[in-house]
Design a protein around this motif. Sequence first.
Motif, PDB file in Angstrom:
ATOM      1  N   LEU A  21      48.214  96.089  14.709  1.00  0.00           N
ATOM      2  CA  LEU A  21      47.350  95.304  14.172  1.00  0.00           C
ATOM      3  C   LEU A  21      47.434  93.742  14.459  1.00  0.00           C
ATOM      4  N   GLY A  22      46.959  92.935  15.000  1.00  0.00           N
ATOM      5  CA  GLY A  22      47.067  91.743  14.767  1.00  0.00           C
ATOM      6  C   GLY A  22      46.848  90.833  14.304  1.00  0.00           C
ATOM      7  N   THR A  23      47.221  89.527  14.359  1.00  0.00           N
ATOM      8  CA  THR A  23      46.246  88.451  13.490  1.00  0.00           C
ATOM      9  C   THR A  23      45.818  87.591  14.459  1.00  0.00           C
ATOM     10  N   ASP A  24      44.247  86.895  14.890  1.00  0.00           N
ATOM     11  CA  ASP A  24      44.477  85.279  15.459  1.00  0.00           C
ATOM     12  C   ASP A  24      44.982  84.237  15.265  1.00  0.00           C
ATOM     13  N   THR A  25      45.824  83.273  15.722  1.00  0.00           N
ATOM     14  CA  THR A  25      46.596  82.615  14.363  1.00  0.00           C
ATOM     15  C   THR A  25      45.988  81.665  14.877  1.00  0.00           C
ATOM     16  N   ARG A  26      45.178  81.430  15.925  1.00  0.00           N
ATOM     17  CA  ARG A  26      44.225  79.982  16.484  1.00  0.00           C
ATOM     18  C   ARG A  26      43.044  79.961  15.383  1.00  0.00           C
ATOM     19  N   PHE A  27      42.491  81.529  14.439  1.00  0.00           N
ATOM     20  CA  PHE A  27      41.193  81.194  14.047  1.00  0.00           C
ATOM     21  C   PHE A  27      42.007  81.496  11.797  1.00  0.00           C
TER      22      PHE A  27
END
Length: 70
Positions: A21-27
């Motif tokens: 799992l990852g997180t879109d750090t741009r959003f």
Amino acid sequence: MSITEKIHKATYGYKSTVVYLGTDTRFFKPANIITKSIDALYIGSRDYLDGYDIVQKALKGVNVRTVFRE
């Protein structure tokens, strides 16, 4: 092959793929949140039955600003 994939292969008998799992750090970014004004909140009367004595003992060992409101 990750450990999870190896265990899955040994247990179920077929190859799997682990998707991390990852997180879109741009959003998702930290919000501009107002700093908190209270460290601890006790809701109840100052009676022994409501645990007020326990709150007093607990707050003695913690560096918090206490405000009592009636």
